[in-house]
Design an enzyme around this catalytic site. Structure first.
Site, PDB file in Angstrom:
ATOM      1  N   CYS A  86      20.450 -27.100  19.251  1.00  0.00           N
ATOM      2  CA  CYS A  86      21.002 -26.872  17.911  1.00  0.00           C
ATOM      3  C   CYS A  86      20.303 -27.767  16.877  1.00  0.00           C
ATOM      4  O   CYS A  86      19.135 -27.580  16.609  1.00  0.00           O
ATOM      5  CB  CYS A  86      22.521 -27.060  17.935  1.00  0.00           C
ATOM      6  SG  CYS A  86      23.346 -26.311  16.524  1.00  0.00           S
ATOM      7  N   HIS A 203      24.488 -23.744  22.760  1.00  0.00           N
ATOM      8  CA  HIS A 203      24.876 -25.050  23.300  1.00  0.00           C
ATOM      9  C   HIS A 203      25.191 -24.979  24.788  1.00  0.00           C
ATOM     10  O   HIS A 203      26.336 -24.719  25.155  1.00  0.00           O
ATOM     11  CB  HIS A 203      26.139 -25.543  22.590  1.00  0.00           C
ATOM     12  CG  HIS A 203      25.929 -26.009  21.192  1.00  0.00           C
ATOM     13  ND1 HIS A 203      25.668 -27.313  20.885  1.00  0.00           N
ATOM     14  CD2 HIS A 203      25.968 -25.339  20.014  1.00  0.00           C
ATOM     15  CE1 HIS A 203      25.551 -27.441  19.561  1.00  0.00           C
ATOM     16  NE2 HIS A 203      25.725 -26.255  19.004  1.00  0.00           N
ATOM     17  N   GLU A 205      25.660 -27.400  26.749  1.00  0.00           N
ATOM     18  CA  GLU A 205      26.629 -28.460  27.120  1.00  0.00           C
ATOM     19  C   GLU A 205      28.059 -28.015  26.856  1.00  0.00           C
ATOM     20  O   GLU A 205      29.002 -28.638  27.336  1.00  0.00           O
ATOM     21  CB  GLU A 205      26.288 -29.772  26.385  1.00  0.00           C
ATOM     22  CG  GLU A 205      26.813 -29.922  24.962  1.00  0.00           C
ATOM     23  CD  GLU A 205      25.988 -29.167  23.927  1.00  0.00           C
ATOM     24  OE1 GLU A 205      25.085 -28.381  24.307  1.00  0.00           O
ATOM     25  OE2 GLU A 205      26.257 -29.337  22.712  1.00  0.00           O
TER      26      GLU A 205
END
Lengths: 237, 744
Positions: A86, A203, A205
């Site tokens: 990002c 993302h 994560e």
């Protein structure tokens, strides 16, 4: 294996990245402060998401001038593994480690939702573990995520297998409808020519914890760790 | 100092003659202009609660899990076990949003988050409750777009996920939208920073952004009616900087890891004067402050401007003398201002100096709520409409011939349709704690990493019910919040409230306020969810051409629930074709105050829907029991839009449908679209059905079979209602379509 997560003022996905690496992947992780020039002998560097320095100018435009980034660029140029998610991807483009740029989303709005991506190049350290062909569900959350590169650059990137991910539908079909932000050629993630610097807008994560019900992103971290252990990437001294 | 002060000056600052006399009495002399300005903001409704505190004190404010009492600190604090505490609060930013929606909403988000981290808690989740006028109006579109962008831009950058919320439209909000923002934070028990002061000679710091001329008299602005001239008050609006807030958050929490702090309070409404007086009053001391030391954004600011400025992203911090370096190093690390502006003194006095001259000398305690701030008893009278509304009977309304047509219209009503256009502009996943992203549920579920627990959070208020019957309507708001938490597998624990009402000097508007407080109090006692704090926003009405139109009375409830075992998180989605669908609770022959009556029949005059607090209480217990025993695989309450909309919402996440039979005892339109309270739709797998029925029989709570989950078709009493995939498209796109249509 030791990871470094760079913390800029305004980073807000830094804790999430630290949590995944430390608590879920059980890796050693250190925080790399933006004012520092010490990389603390890490094996891989991650630039997390957020709004570095507020991102009031272009996203990532200020962060590239921070003291730590000078060292990150050196590290990458020596072959070190650098992964930007990002805002981290935006910073990598701004600092010239990755080609192209990230523009305002086509609808001019911030978009946060689960999207699907398909793996284009399966042979990098980030994507090697993503062996099956199914589309991965990974969330996006950005206002400036529309990837752009000029025609010549794009041609080279395609020829050199630098496109890592494209936005697609749940069946893996890449189409205009499955493109959430207007990225050129539905590009969601790329790498450099040398294949040691990776950037993606979605993302991973945020899709790595069983408790949240989606672990499609965890495979990418597993892939990095496994590749590093096998010395398939990273700086060879 | 040369400004002449008299009754006229006082009036212009919103001070009534008796208050002017009282100020005179407190000071023992005539106040100067700076002092008068100080009293005007501190005694404004916004800061002093002078017209509401009498009734607020009747709300239940005690509970075994509460760590601070309502009003004692900046936000409520609840013990959630495992050595952790949860700080949470909801606050309005209605008036700024009415004139400048983007900054108004952004600074609302900033303000409520500061209330949380000023206590030493890291904000982990946000919710918001928004009310707008008719979405066909251009002005409403402008307000909605601005507010949503403001909330998004600020919160996304600050980095706290939005995990829940509500958006409601009604003409009464045409000029005066309501923007209520809630923040929830976590901290280790015993590590709370108090908003207090003390220790003579201890330094007083101002940290964070510089002080400018923005937001002067904002608290006073928020304490007057919105009129067609309100746009002239734009200088009362503050400007937000989420990046500064993020730095301030990290620096404040780092400071809390040291042991140098005496107290800290954020600067929101009424700026420096509010923080200095409230902290001093709590610490039973005073302060000597040199205004020349305050980092300023503009030159030539007058004393009253510096004191009243509502510039955002600032904190007042009192630390132990001799520990200055610790503080200064931390703020240096985060590149933030950090200036000593004064020191603590023993006497109950605030002494403000500028250019060596004493420009204001006021006692701290006299300024604050619970101290010298006035407390009023307002008159109230029952408005005529209340009894008129009660005359409504369902028999006056003819049932439409084709209920399929009603169903397809309902799913497109802005109050029913998906709020995707809104919430996809908010980062809902930063922090990696949102457990509802992939498992949609009635309340937002927030993971407490490293424990077995999760939080269930919700904001609720159907203000149409509150207008029809303030007492019952407010009780329903509490009940609905508790129901949402119970349907998610949580135990309702405590509430924060945001009380949005009209002008308190209007006896009919005040009657709505009093009724709502009574109903809320009764419901909070029943559900054992004490009130931990919140905020009051009066003057939500619009004066146009001399005619006053109050907004729907809107007591928004923000509720915190605890899910003891996160493996028992329940979701609303139907899981498999063939699963049985049951209704827990009974349908009534009731369409009062429903979205159906309002949008299809255009009837606005009806009482609140059927509601029984004891039935409601038992229902929640039964639902929590079913979840705990793993007897159901989905749960979703019946609220706006009735059973049909509930079923549709259960069906859409995984693309299933439903085939149900209505209840012969009630009219079919009331069965499908009525909003009588106390009902939950659940689904059960076949192999659990017997156990489910046994459990329900033992509970002695009414329940009935509705039907079963289908592959994707919707059927009611053997009539085909179409396919869920097509309905989803209508439901998902309705609001965006309305926004893109030409307005009026």
């Amino acid at each position: 294996m030791k990871f470094g997560v760079v913390i800029f003022p305004g980073s807000n996905c830094d804790h999430d990245m630290l949590y995944v690496l430390r608590n879920i992947m059980e890796q050693k992780v250190v925080e790399l402060w933006h004012k520092s020039t010490d990389l603390q002998n890490v094996d891989a560097i991650i630039l997390p998401g957020g709004f570095s320095y507020g991102d009031y100018l272009r996203s990532g435009a200020i962060a590239r001038y921070s003291p730590i980034m000078e060292k990150v660029i050196e590290f990458a140029n020596r072959g070190g593994l650098v992964f930007g998610v990002c805002n981290g991807f935006q910073i990598l483009c701004e600092s010239g480690l990755l080609p192209g740029a990230l523009l305002h989303n086509e609808n001019q709005k911030f978009i946060c939702k689960n999207v699907y991506i398909t793996v284009v190049n399966h042979s990098t350290c980030l994507t090697r573990g993503l062996t099956d062909e199914r589309a991965l569900s990974i969330p996006i959350a950005h206002g400036e995520g529309r990837y752009y590169a000029d025609t010549a650059t794009l041609k080279e990137m395609n020829e050199n297998h630098q496109i890592l991910f494209r936005y697609c539908d749940e069946n893996g079909k890449v189409s205009k409808e499955s493109n959430p932000n207007g990225s050129i050629e539905n590009i969601a993630g790329i790498c450099n020519l040398r294949k040691n610097v990776y950037g993606m807008m979605p993302h991973p994560e945020r899709a790595a914890d069983d408790e949240l019900g989606n672990t499609d992103g965890r495979i990418m971290f597993e892939s990095i760790i496994k590749s590093m252990k096998q010395k398939l990437c990273g700086i060879v001294e | 100092m040369s400004k002449e002060v008299n009754l006229e000056t006082a009036k212009a600052l919103g001070i009534i003659p008796e208050e002017f006399d009282k100020i005179h009495e407190i000071l023992g002399r005539k106040p100067n202009f700076t002092e008068l300005s100080i009293f005007s903001v501190m005694w404004s409704e916004h800061a002093s609660y002078k017209n509401s505190i009498k009734w607020l004190k009747t709300l239940p404010r005690e509970g075994k899990q509460l760590l601070v009492e309502a009003g004692e600190e900046n936000a409520g604090l609840v013990d959630i076990g495992e050595g952790l505490a949860c700080a949470f609060k909801i606050e309005s930013h209605n008036h700024p949003c009415a004139v400048e929606p983007y900054q108004g909403a952004a600074t609302g988000v900033g303000g409520i988050n500061r209330d949380i981290f000023t206590m030493g808690a890291r904000p982990i989740a946000q919710l918001n409750s928004l009310r707008f006028g008719d979405l066909k109006n251009d002005r409403t579109k402008w307000l909605l777009k601005g507010v949503v962008k403001g909330i998004g831009d600020y919160g996304n950058s600050f980095g706290v996920p939005v995990v829940g919320g509500e958006v409601f439209f009604d003409d009464s909000y045409n000029t005066n939208p309501l923007v209520n923002a809630m923040s929830v934070g976590l901290l280790k028990k015993g590590k709370m920073i108090s908003a207090t002061s003390g220790g003579v000679g201890n330094p007083v710091y101002i940290v964070g952004s510089s002080t400018g001329k923005d937001g002067i008299h904002g608290a006073t602005f928020a304490s007057a009616d919105i009129t067609e001239n309100s746009a002239d008050d734009i200088p009362s609006i503050q400007v937000g900087d989420p990046f500064q807030e993020k730095l301030l958050l990290e620096a404040s929490l780092e400071l809390n890891k040291t042991n140098v702090m005496i107290g800290m309070q954020d600067m929101g409404a009424a700026g420096i004067i509010c923080s200095t007086s409230e902290m001093s009053a709590r610490g039973k001391c005073g302060m000597r402050v040199d205004l020349d030391k305050v980092p300023l954004r503009q030159q030539n600011m007058e004393a009253f401007e510096i004191l009243l400025s509502e510039s955002q992203e600032r904190m007042l911090v009192v630390v132990k003398k001799g520990q200055e370096k610790v503080v200064e190093d931390i703020f240096e690390k985060w590149d933030l201002n950090c200036a000593i502006i004064g020191e603590v003194i023993a006497e109950d006095r605030l002494l403000f100096y500028q250019k060596g001259e004493l420009v204001a000398d006021v006692p701290a305690d006299a300024l604050v709520l619970g101290g010298g701030a006035p407390v009023y008893d307002r008159e109230y009278t029952e408005p005529a409409y209340y009894k008129e509304y009660k005359k409504f009977s369902i028999d006056q309304v003819k049932q439409p011939e084709d209920l399929r047509e009603v169903a397809w219209s309902m799913m497109k009503q802005p109050n029913i349709a998906s709020k995707k256009w809104v919430y996809e502009q908010y980062d809902s996943m930063v922090g990696t704690i949102n457990m509802s992203t992939n498992f949609p549920s009635d309340a937002g579920v927030v993971n407490i990493k490293g424990t077995n627990k999760a939080l269930a959070l919700t904001v609720d208020c159907n203000s149409r019910y509150v207008k029809a019957d303030p007492e019952k309507g407010a009780a329903i708001a509490v009940a609905e919040a508790a129901r949402n938490i119970s349907c998610t597998g949580g135990m309702p624990t405590a509430i924060t409230n945001c009380l949005n009402f009209g002008n308190p000097y209007n006896p009919e508007a005040y009657w709505q306020f009093v009724g709502a407080i009574k109903g809320m109090g009764a419901a909070c006692r029943k559900f054992e969810t004490p009130v931990t704090g919140g905020n009051v926003s009066f003057y939500n009405q619009t004066t146009i051409d001399g005619k006053t139109v109050p907004v729907f009375p809107t007591p928004t409830i923000g509720m915190l629930g605890i899910i003891e075992d996160k493996n028992h998180q329940m979701t609303m989605a139907f899981k498999n074709k063939g699963n049985m669908i049951y209704l827990i609770g009974e349908s009534k022959n009731d369409i009062a105050s429903s979205e159906y009556l309002n949008s299809w029949h255009k009837i606005k005059e009806s009482p609140a829907p059927w509601f029984d607090i004891d039935v409601e209480y038992k229902l929640h217990k039964v639902v929590r029991g079913l979840i705990k025993k793993n007897l159901i695989c989905s749960a979703h309450d019946v609220s706006e839009g009735g059973i049909f909309v509930t079923l549709l919402e259960c069906a859409m996440p995984r693309g299933y449908g439903f085939d149900i039979t209505s209840d012969a005892e009630v009219r079919e339109d009331a069965f499908l679209f009525g909003e009588s309270q106390g009902r939950v739709v659940v689904s059960v797998t076949q192999h659990r059905e017997n156990e489910f029925i046994d459990f329900m029989m033992d509970s002695k709570f009414p329940f009935s079979t509705l039907g079963h989950v289908t592959k994707g078709e919707m059927r009611v009493d053997d009539v085909a209602y179409g396919f869920v995939e097509d309905a989803r498209k209508e439901y998902d796109e309705a609001i965006e379509k309305l926004l893109n249509e030409g307005g009026k």
